[in-house]
Design a protein around this motif. Structure first.
Motif, mmCIF file in Angstrom:
data_model
loop_
_atom_site.group_PDB
_atom_site.id
_atom_site.type_symbol
_atom_site.label_atom_id
_atom_site.label_comp_id
_atom_site.label_asym_id
_atom_site.label_seq_id
_atom_site.Cartn_x
_atom_site.Cartn_y
_atom_site.Cartn_z
ATOM 1 N N PHE A 1 -8.429 11.512 -27.791
ATOM 2 C CA PHE A 1 -7.828 10.436 -27.003
ATOM 3 C C PHE A 1 -6.955 9.545 -27.887
ATOM 4 O O PHE A 1 -7.324 9.226 -29.022
ATOM 5 C CB PHE A 1 -8.917 9.582 -26.345
ATOM 6 C CG PHE A 1 -9.701 10.295 -25.290
ATOM 7 C CD1 PHE A 1 -9.336 10.204 -23.954
ATOM 8 C CD2 PHE A 1 -10.808 11.070 -25.617
ATOM 9 C CE1 PHE A 1 -10.048 10.857 -22.972
ATOM 10 C CE2 PHE A 1 -11.526 11.734 -24.643
ATOM 11 C CZ PHE A 1 -11.147 11.627 -23.318
ATOM 12 N N LYS B 1 -4.283 5.956 -27.472
ATOM 13 C CA LYS B 1 -3.624 4.933 -26.675
ATOM 14 C C LYS B 1 -2.174 4.788 -27.119
ATOM 15 O O LYS B 1 -1.886 4.800 -28.315
ATOM 16 C CB LYS B 1 -4.318 3.581 -26.854
ATOM 17 C CG LYS B 1 -5.608 3.387 -26.105
ATOM 18 C CD LYS B 1 -6.098 1.966 -26.331
ATOM 19 C CE LYS B 1 -7.457 1.740 -25.694
ATOM 20 N NZ LYS B 1 -7.947 0.365 -25.955
ATOM 21 N N HIS C 1 -1.821 9.888 -19.030
ATOM 22 C CA HIS C 1 -2.125 8.948 -17.949
ATOM 23 C C HIS C 1 -1.015 7.890 -17.961
ATOM 24 O O HIS C 1 -1.105 6.904 -18.699
ATOM 25 C CB HIS C 1 -3.482 8.282 -18.165
ATOM 26 C CG HIS C 1 -4.639 9.228 -18.136
ATOM 27 N ND1 HIS C 1 -5.310 9.561 -16.981
ATOM 28 C CD2 HIS C 1 -5.249 9.924 -19.129
ATOM 29 C CE1 HIS C 1 -6.288 10.413 -17.261
ATOM 30 N NE2 HIS C 1 -6.263 10.646 -18.560
ATOM 31 N N LEU D 1 -3.474 4.709 -15.300
ATOM 32 C CA LEU D 1 -4.877 5.097 -15.355
ATOM 33 C C LEU D 1 -5.512 4.971 -13.974
ATOM 34 O O LEU D 1 -5.165 4.066 -13.209
ATOM 35 C CB LEU D 1 -5.634 4.246 -16.364
ATOM 36 C CG LEU D 1 -5.615 4.844 -17.772
ATOM 37 C CD1 LEU D 1 -4.444 4.290 -18.552
ATOM 38 C CD2 LEU D 1 -6.913 4.604 -18.495
ATOM 39 N N PHE E 1 -10.810 9.827 -13.755
ATOM 40 C CA PHE E 1 -10.404 9.937 -15.159
ATOM 41 C C PHE E 1 -10.952 11.225 -15.769
ATOM 42 O O PHE E 1 -10.235 11.972 -16.448
ATOM 43 C CB PHE E 1 -10.918 8.714 -15.928
ATOM 44 C CG PHE E 1 -10.499 8.655 -17.366
ATOM 45 C CD1 PHE E 1 -9.170 8.471 -17.729
ATOM 46 C CD2 PHE E 1 -11.453 8.764 -18.377
ATOM 47 C CE1 PHE E 1 -8.792 8.407 -19.061
ATOM 48 C CE2 PHE E 1 -11.083 8.701 -19.711
ATOM 49 C CZ PHE E 1 -9.747 8.520 -20.048
ATOM 50 N N ASN F 1 -8.762 14.648 -17.041
ATOM 51 C CA ASN F 1 -8.884 15.146 -18.408
ATOM 52 C C ASN F 1 -9.403 16.578 -18.449
ATOM 53 O O ASN F 1 -9.158 17.310 -19.410
ATOM 54 C CB ASN F 1 -9.812 14.240 -19.222
ATOM 55 C CG ASN F 1 -9.270 12.828 -19.333
ATOM 56 O OD1 ASN F 1 -8.072 12.603 -19.200
ATOM 57 N ND2 ASN F 1 -10.156 11.864 -19.554
ATOM 58 N N TYR G 1 -3.405 11.251 -23.629
ATOM 59 C CA TYR G 1 -2.659 10.049 -23.984
ATOM 60 C C TYR G 1 -2.775 9.019 -22.860
ATOM 61 O O TYR G 1 -2.589 9.350 -21.679
ATOM 62 C CB TYR G 1 -1.185 10.373 -24.218
ATOM 63 C CG TYR G 1 -0.948 11.313 -25.380
ATOM 64 C CD1 TYR G 1 -0.833 10.828 -26.675
ATOM 65 C CD2 TYR G 1 -0.835 12.687 -25.172
ATOM 66 C CE1 TYR G 1 -0.601 11.686 -27.746
ATOM 67 C CE2 TYR G 1 -0.603 13.554 -26.236
ATOM 68 C CZ TYR G 1 -0.490 13.050 -27.525
ATOM 69 O OH TYR G 1 -0.270 13.899 -28.573
ATOM 70 N N LEU G 2 -3.065 7.771 -23.222
ATOM 71 C CA LEU G 2 -3.202 6.694 -22.250
ATOM 72 C C LEU G 2 -2.094 5.682 -22.484
ATOM 73 O O LEU G 2 -2.073 4.993 -23.511
ATOM 74 C CB LEU G 2 -4.555 5.996 -22.405
ATOM 75 C CG LEU G 2 -5.783 6.887 -22.692
ATOM 76 C CD1 LEU G 2 -6.998 6.030 -22.946
ATOM 77 C CD2 LEU G 2 -6.023 7.836 -21.541
ATOM 78 N N MET H 1 -0.739 2.290 -21.874
ATOM 79 C CA MET H 1 -1.380 1.063 -21.409
ATOM 80 C C MET H 1 -0.658 -0.177 -21.939
ATOM 81 O O MET H 1 0.036 -0.116 -22.956
ATOM 82 C CB MET H 1 -2.839 1.014 -21.894
ATOM 83 C CG MET H 1 -3.683 2.201 -21.486
ATOM 84 S SD MET H 1 -5.330 2.150 -22.247
ATOM 85 C CE MET H 1 -5.991 0.640 -21.538
ATOM 86 N N TYR I 1 -10.413 -1.057 -19.120
ATOM 87 C CA TYR I 1 -11.164 -0.265 -18.141
ATOM 88 C C TYR I 1 -12.564 -0.050 -18.688
ATOM 89 O O TYR I 1 -12.728 0.358 -19.853
ATOM 90 C CB TYR I 1 -10.469 1.076 -17.895
ATOM 91 C CG TYR I 1 -9.107 0.939 -17.260
ATOM 92 C CD1 TYR I 1 -8.947 1.044 -15.884
ATOM 93 C CD2 TYR I 1 -7.974 0.697 -18.043
ATOM 94 C CE1 TYR I 1 -7.693 0.913 -15.288
ATOM 95 C CE2 TYR I 1 -6.717 0.560 -17.462
ATOM 96 C CZ TYR I 1 -6.593 0.666 -16.092
ATOM 97 O OH TYR I 1 -5.354 0.525 -15.519
ATOM 98 N N LEU J 1 -13.502 3.258 -20.589
ATOM 99 C CA LEU J 1 -12.788 3.654 -21.802
ATOM 100 C C LEU J 1 -13.542 3.216 -23.051
ATOM 101 O O LEU J 1 -14.079 2.111 -23.113
ATOM 102 C CB LEU J 1 -11.381 3.052 -21.829
ATOM 103 C CG LEU J 1 -10.363 3.587 -20.833
ATOM 104 C CD1 LEU J 1 -8.996 2.946 -21.098
ATOM 105 C CD2 LEU J 1 -10.253 5.102 -20.897
#
Length: 435
Positions: free
Chosen positions: A203, A205, A300, A303, A310, A314, A327-328, A330, A336, A339
């Motif tokens: 993961f 961000k 995402h 999200l 979620f 994934n 990849y998030l 944000m 969230y 997370l």
């Protein structure tokens, strides 16, 4: 049952623990409930017990699989056909020609797969006899309930007087199963917490100001490069907007959501499968049950609101023990509860080179199964008349009234010119780039 041969046809060396447990639990027509994550191999986990129940000496539909989405029905059919069992299989779903489906049911398939609404339609029309069905599978049952199919499923189950076995699968935990299913002394298999079949995900961000998210996505795509990637949004409007903006930036992509016509959706998935495009922008409709192999990355863009969504998103990558990246995108203030706060942050602003065009392009051909055309015919046509090398012909998919073939992108123009003067199986056909 020739298990070794079926697995060989599927390109699988051995069953995973969940599949082995399912095959054992379903012995002697025992009802069972299977809870297992997306991407863990549930399709094979119920198809093998179904296959074990089929009798080559009996006529009529023997097993029925109900699914929440047409794409899932097609995927299950594809897996079953790849096993080369010699049993007939048919699919029925909304958006498909009812007359074609009714004709396919005249000589009843041993295995029938479909969405609840369309199967209920055929039952009411008397297009197949439910009395011969002894095995029922409710695949992605939680999703079927979520989509509001309870009344249709209840009606269908009520017509199955000869039912001996019920199999129910779900990718989420279910506190209560409706009475209409009719489970009796069922065995329950819960693999939702099984570490051995959880995907290996990395993961990351990607922080962005709200007004710069599309620009951030552009840089991220440039960073990911030519890998098969799913980009998830929460709403159809966001999918369409992002798709249009990426196209303006020169990024090749396809879109997929419930507001599109069925033909458009199938074409988008087809191009994604055959490598004509490596980017699919979608809603949660693509989070489960679609035949999308080897997805390397999940993005995402927005999200989801709940953890289950979620997890299912994934689950489209790192399937069957492979690795995948998530990849998030944000803002600094977004938070969230599901997370991990230790997810590392990555800067992608330095990436700006657009990924090269994929090596394949998809051609549309105006004939299909109903014209007695198959994959072998199309391969021969492309090689002999189109003068393509074997490696320049990619994945071929033959529908009822049309076909699609991936060919080398750098050969499209000359191939179309060569094929324009020839007939396919004695018939003049329309061939063009699939839009």
């Amino acid at each position: 049952m020739e298990l070794t041969l079926f697995l060989k046809n599927l390109g699988i060396d051995q069953l995973n623990p969940m599949q082995e447990s399912s095959l054992k639990a379903a012995q002697h027509f025992t009802d069972f409930v299977l809870l297992s994550p997306t991407g863990s191999g549930k399709t094979l986990a119920f198809l093998l017990p179904v296959l074990r129940n089929l009798d080559p000496n009996k006529n009529g539909v023997q097993a029925l699989v109900l699914v929440p989405a047409r794409e899932l029905a097609l995927q299950i059919e594809k897996v079953f056909k790849k096993m080369k069992t010699h049993f007939k299989v048919s699919t029925c779903y909304g958006g498909h020609d009812k007359k074609i489906e009714a004709n396919n049911l005249v000589e009843a398939p041993a295995l029938l797969i479909g969405t609840p609404g369309r199967i209920a339609d055929h039952l009411r029309a008397g297009n197949f006899n439910p009395d011969t069905i002894h095995t029922l599978v409710l695949d992605e049952f939680d999703k079927s309930l979520e989509f509001g199919f309870q009344n249709e499923m209840s009606f269908i189950v009520s017509t199955l007087k000869g039912l001996r076995q019920r199999m129910l699968t779900s990718a989420t935990f279910m506190d209560e199963i409706p009475d209409f299913v009719g489970l009796q002394q069922e065995k329950r298999l819960n693999f939702l917490q099984e570490k051995s079949i959880k995907p290996n995900l990395q993961f990351k961000k990607i922080l962005s100001a709200p007004e710069e998210k599309i620009e951030t996505l552009f840089h991220l795509i440039c960073k990911i490069g030519n890998q098969r990637t799913l980009i998830f949004c929460n709403h159809r409007e966001a999918v369409d907007r992002i798709s249009e903006l990426l196209q303006q930036s020169g990024i090749a992509r396809e879109s997929f959501h419930g507001g599109m016509l069925q033909d458009e959706r199938e074409k988008a998935l087809l191009k994604f499968r055959n490598g004509s495009t490596k980017i699919l922008i979608t809603t949660d409709l693509a989070a489960r049950g679609l035949d999308i192999p080897e997805v390397a990355s999940i993005v995402h863009y927005q999200l989801p609101y709940v953890e289950d969504a979620f997890i299912h998103r994934n689950g489209r990558t790192a399937r069957m023990m492979a690795k995948g990246e998530v990849y998030l995108i944000m803002t600094q203030d977004e938070d969230y509860p599901f997370l991990d706060h230790k997810i590392p942050t990555e800067d992608v602003s330095q990436y700006h080179i657009i990924p090269e065009a994929t090596p394949f392009e998809t051609l549309y051909i105006s004939v299909g199964k109903k014209d007695k055309v198959n994959k072998v015919d199309i391969v021969g046509f492309m090689i002999k008349k189109g003068e393509l090398a074997k490696e320049e012909v990619g994945i071929i998919e033959v529908k009822d009234k049309s076909s699609y073939v991936a060919i080398a992108r750098n050969k499209v123009k000359e191939t179309l010119k060569k094929l324009s003067i020839h007939k396919l199986k004695g018939k003049k056909v329309k061939i063009e780039i699939a839009k």
